[in-house]
Every structure is written in structure tokens, then in C-alpha cells.
Design a protein around this motif. Structure first.
Motif, PDB file in Angstrom:
ATOM      1  N   PRO A 157       0.824  -1.218   0.000  1.00  0.00           N
ATOM      2  CA  PRO A 157       0.000   0.000   0.000  1.00  0.00           C
ATOM      3  C   PRO A 157       0.858   1.269   0.000  1.00  0.00           C
ATOM      4  O   PRO A 157       1.911   1.336   0.634  1.00  0.00           O
ATOM      5  CB  PRO A 157      -0.808  -0.128   1.303  1.00  0.00           C
ATOM      6  N   VAL A 158       0.395   2.274  -0.721  1.00  0.00           N
ATOM      7  CA  VAL A 158       1.099   3.554  -0.778  1.00  0.00           C
ATOM      8  C   VAL A 158       0.982   4.265   0.566  1.00  0.00           C
ATOM      9  O   VAL A 158      -0.079   4.258   1.202  1.00  0.00           O
ATOM     10  CB  VAL A 158       0.503   4.438  -1.893  1.00  0.00           C
ATOM     11  N   VAL A 159       2.084   4.857   1.013  1.00  0.00           N
ATOM     12  CA  VAL A 159       2.094   5.657   2.238  1.00  0.00           C
ATOM     13  C   VAL A 159       2.149   7.124   1.842  1.00  0.00           C
ATOM     14  O   VAL A 159       3.015   7.532   1.064  1.00  0.00           O
ATOM     15  CB  VAL A 159       3.298   5.306   3.130  1.00  0.00           C
ATOM     16  N   LEU A 160       1.212   7.908   2.359  1.00  0.00           N
ATOM     17  CA  LEU A 160       1.139   9.343   2.057  1.00  0.00           C
ATOM     18  C   LEU A 160       1.206  10.124   3.357  1.00  0.00           C
ATOM     19  O   LEU A 160       0.372   9.945   4.244  1.00  0.00           O
ATOM     20  CB  LEU A 160      -0.166   9.653   1.311  1.00  0.00           C
ATOM     21  N   ARG A 161       2.229  10.985   3.477  1.00  0.00           N
ATOM     22  CA  ARG A 161       2.410  11.755   4.706  1.00  0.00           C
ATOM     23  C   ARG A 161       2.722  13.206   4.344  1.00  0.00           C
ATOM     24  O   ARG A 161       3.206  13.484   3.238  1.00  0.00           O
ATOM     25  CB  ARG A 161       3.545  11.170   5.556  1.00  0.00           C
ATOM     26  N   PRO A 162       2.446  14.147   5.268  1.00  0.00           N
ATOM     27  CA  PRO A 162       2.746  15.558   4.987  1.00  0.00           C
ATOM     28  C   PRO A 162       4.225  15.755   4.655  1.00  0.00           C
ATOM     29  O   PRO A 162       5.105  15.158   5.280  1.00  0.00           O
ATOM     30  CB  PRO A 162       2.370  16.261   6.296  1.00  0.00           C
ATOM     31  N   GLY A 163       4.514  16.591   3.662  1.00  0.00           N
ATOM     32  CA  GLY A 163       5.883  16.870   3.276  1.00  0.00           C
ATOM     33  C   GLY A 163       6.504  17.957   4.133  1.00  0.00           C
ATOM     34  O   GLY A 163       5.872  18.507   5.042  1.00  0.00           O
ATOM     35  N   GLU A 164       7.755  18.289   3.821  1.00  0.00           N
ATOM     36  CA  GLU A 164       8.470  19.304   4.593  1.00  0.00           C
ATOM     37  C   GLU A 164       7.943  20.705   4.310  1.00  0.00           C
ATOM     38  O   GLU A 164       7.935  21.561   5.193  1.00  0.00           O
ATOM     39  CB  GLU A 164       9.962  19.226   4.282  1.00  0.00           C
ATOM     40  N   ALA A 165       7.518  20.957   3.092  1.00  0.00           N
ATOM     41  CA  ALA A 165       7.026  22.287   2.730  1.00  0.00           C
ATOM     42  C   ALA A 165       5.501  22.305   2.708  1.00  0.00           C
ATOM     43  O   ALA A 165       4.856  21.279   2.475  1.00  0.00           O
ATOM     44  CB  ALA A 165       7.578  22.692   1.360  1.00  0.00           C
ATOM     45  N   GLU A 166       4.936  23.473   2.938  1.00  0.00           N
ATOM     46  CA  GLU A 166       3.482  23.604   2.933  1.00  0.00           C
ATOM     47  C   GLU A 166       2.923  23.288   1.547  1.00  0.00           C
ATOM     48  O   GLU A 166       3.468  23.709   0.526  1.00  0.00           O
ATOM     49  CB  GLU A 166       3.090  25.022   3.343  1.00  0.00           C
ATOM     50  N   GLY A 167       1.851  22.535   1.501  1.00  0.00           N
ATOM     51  CA  GLY A 167       1.230  22.171   0.244  1.00  0.00           C
ATOM     52  C   GLY A 167       1.863  20.983  -0.449  1.00  0.00           C
ATOM     53  O   GLY A 167       1.477  20.637  -1.565  1.00  0.00           O
ATOM     54  N   GLU A 168       2.837  20.364   0.197  1.00  0.00           N
ATOM     55  CA  GLU A 168       3.508  19.202  -0.372  1.00  0.00           C
ATOM     56  C   GLU A 168       3.227  17.966   0.462  1.00  0.00           C
ATOM     57  O   GLU A 168       2.982  18.058   1.670  1.00  0.00           O
ATOM     58  CB  GLU A 168       5.020  19.408  -0.442  1.00  0.00           C
ATOM     59  N   ASP A 169       3.251  16.824  -0.180  1.00  0.00           N
ATOM     60  CA  ASP A 169       3.133  15.544   0.504  1.00  0.00           C
ATOM     61  C   ASP A 169       4.312  14.660   0.113  1.00  0.00           C
ATOM     62  O   ASP A 169       4.896  14.807  -0.971  1.00  0.00           O
ATOM     63  CB  ASP A 169       1.832  14.824   0.129  1.00  0.00           C
ATOM     64  N   THR A 170       4.645  13.744   1.007  1.00  0.00           N
ATOM     65  CA  THR A 170       5.641  12.723   0.708  1.00  0.00           C
ATOM     66  C   THR A 170       4.914  11.428   0.382  1.00  0.00           C
ATOM     67  O   THR A 170       4.056  10.984   1.145  1.00  0.00           O
ATOM     68  CB  THR A 170       6.588  12.499   1.901  1.00  0.00           C
ATOM     69  N   VAL A 171       5.230  10.863  -0.763  1.00  0.00           N
ATOM     70  CA  VAL A 171       4.639   9.596  -1.200  1.00  0.00           C
ATOM     71  C   VAL A 171       5.713   8.526  -1.124  1.00  0.00           C
ATOM     72  O   VAL A 171       6.816   8.702  -1.651  1.00  0.00           O
ATOM     73  CB  VAL A 171       4.099   9.694  -2.640  1.00  0.00           C
ATOM     74  N   PHE A 172       5.382   7.422  -0.457  1.00  0.00           N
ATOM     75  CA  PHE A 172       6.344   6.334  -0.297  1.00  0.00           C
ATOM     76  C   PHE A 172       5.821   5.105  -1.022  1.00  0.00           C
ATOM     77  O   PHE A 172       4.764   4.567  -0.681  1.00  0.00           O
ATOM     78  CB  PHE A 172       6.556   6.037   1.190  1.00  0.00           C
ATOM     79  N   LEU A 173       6.550   4.675  -2.035  1.00  0.00           N
ATOM     80  CA  LEU A 173       6.204   3.492  -2.812  1.00  0.00           C
ATOM     81  C   LEU A 173       7.155   2.351  -2.475  1.00  0.00           C
ATOM     82  O   LEU A 173       8.352   2.573  -2.255  1.00  0.00           O
ATOM     83  CB  LEU A 173       6.300   3.780  -4.317  1.00  0.00           C
TER      84      LEU A 173
END
Length: 256
Positions: A157-173
Motif C-alpha cells: 500500500p502507498v504511504v502518504l504523509r505531509p511533506g516538509e514544505a506547505e502544500g507538499e506531501d511525501t509519497v512512499f512506494l
């Protein structure tokens, strides 16, 4: 938690993609049940990574030694816990790096599959047995490769978490390529997702890691040969019974 090449996951910021407080809360009852009955409070965290489990078990009153092959992970663990005990070593060299007389051990986070040859696993289990006192428990967790190999599963399953900058997300594949005989190439990738920007999705880091998908019967057989008795076979770290479709293989063994 890796034990293969020293820094396979260093660039992936792996730790930040795990919800550690929730994970530790889920796993706490099993750790306390298994290690609480150990002959002593001296235990080994094998594949300790950045030391989250080590610090958690220390807070519960255990005398924990964290062991990991990755220099960057050991440095991170020591930075977070300057008074802790951390050893940079591979799973196959425990008897030369860790004091004997340990009261228990655990190896979680799908660390074992980084040992890709049966001789390596046998050396790990034999070296661990030499470090433990009789009756010491050993808690081992890896993914349920009986299911993964039978189904030819290639993704998690894809992991989606808030990124370091505003308006960005970190996607983990996390992707897998099967090569037969249980051999896999594991490809974790960290992506930056920026809706409305160009590019909207970009690769931050990616790594190819060779793994071996060890089946339950293989692991239990090598544990037995090294002097361990498997007491329980579970399907999750929350204690459900193992089945062919379980998410994990969790073994509770005891040093004979």
C-alpha cells in the motif's frame, strides 16, 4: 532496520514514514508478554535502525543493546539516545560483537530477508543462540512471504504523509520484482507530490535492495537446527494466529 549494505535506506528518510507512537502502542502488549518472562532484562534489538524500539523497551525497564549494520542508522540512534548502548554489526557476526549471557532478543521490521543465503541465516541463528542464556525468548517478525511468493505480489500500500514544505506531501512506494527461488529485488522510493506545480510528482530517492523471501517452514527449520524451539507462530505483531494469508510471520522462539 536494514542489515544488508550499510546505508541502503539512508537517503529515503525511512523513519519519518512510520507512525511510531501508534506502532509502538500496538506492539507493546506482545513485547511485554514475550520479553517480560525472559530470564533477565538484558535483551538485544537486532536491526535496531534509529533505535525507536530500543528506547521504547528501555523505558519499560529493559537493558537493551541495539545492533545494526548501517552506520547512519547507528549514528541516528546514538544522537537520540546518547547514553544508550548501540553496536554497529551485521546479524552474522553477533558472537564477536555482543556480550554473551543475554536474556532475550528481538528482530522485527522485516530485517531477516536482507540475509539472502541460507548459510547466512544459519550463522545468524547460531551466533544468536551463543549470546543467549537457556530459556531466553527470541521474537522474530518478517513479512508473510508464503503469501507474497504464492500470489506473486509486487506492491505494498502507498504511504502518504505531509511533506516538509506547505502544500507538499511525501509519497512512499514499495515495489518488488520476483526472480524465482524466493529471491526479490525490493525497490522503495520516496516521491515529492506538489499539486499544481511542475513537475507535480518527482522522485526524491529510490533504492534497489536484494531480499530473500523466507517461508515459515524454512525459518522454523533453521531456528530448530540452531537450538531454538518455536513456541508460537503469529500472523501480526498484535497477536493474531498465523495463516497463509496473514500480513506477517511472527515467531516466538526460545533458546533451548
Amino acid at each position: 532496520m536494514s542489515m544488508d549494505a550499510p546505508d541502503s535506506y539512508a537517503r529515503l528518510a525511512y523513519r519519518g514514514l512510520i507512525a511510531w507512537p501508534e506502532r509502538l502502542q500496538r506492539e507493546a502488549p506482545l513485547f511485554q508478554r514475550v520479553l517480560g518472562a525472559a530470564p533477565s532484562k538484558r535483551v538485544l534489538d537486532l536491526g535496531c535502525g534509529s533505535g525507536d524500539h530500543t528506547r521504547f523497551l528501555k523505558a519499560l525497564g529493559f537493558d537493551v543493546t541495539g545492533v545494526d549494520l548501517s552506520e547512519s542508522q547507528v549514528e541516528a540512534a546514538r544522537a537520540a539516545d546518547p547514553e544508550g548502548r548501540y553496536v554497529q554489526a551485521g546479524l552474522t557476526e553477533l558472537s564477536g560483537k555482543v556480550e554473551a549471557g543475554q536474556g532475550g532478543a528481538y528482530c522485527v521490521g522485516n530485517t531477516l530477508p536482507h540475509l539472502t543465503e541460507a548459510d547466512e541465516v544459519r550463522a545468524f541463528f547460531a551466533g544468536l543462540a551463543a549470546c543467549l542464556v537457556p530459556g531466553a525468548p527470541f521474537l522474530l517478525q518478517l513479512l508473510n512471504y508464503d503469501r507474497i511468493l504464492e500470489r506473486g505480489e509486487r506492491t505494498f500500500p502507498v504511504v502518504l504523509r505531509p511533506g516538509e514544505a506547505e502544500g507538499e506531501d511525501t509519497v512512499f512506494l514499495r515495489l518488488m520484482t520476483h526472480h524465482g527461488g524466493g529471491r526479490l529485488t525490493f525497490t522503495p522510493a520516496n516521491l515529492r507530490y506538489r499539486p499544481g506545480k511542475e513537475p507535480c510528482l518527482e522522485v526524491v530517492a529510490a533504492q534497489e535492495v536484494p531480499l530473500r523471501g523466507w517461508r515459515r517452514a524454512e525459518v522454523e527449520g533453521m531456528l530448530d537446527a540452531a537450538g531454538f524451539t518455536v513456541r508460537e507462530s503469529l500472523g501480526t505483531m498484535t497477536g493474531e494466529a498465523w495463516s497463509a494469508t496473514s500480513s506477517d510471520l511472527v515467531l516466538v522462539a526460545e533458546r533451548r
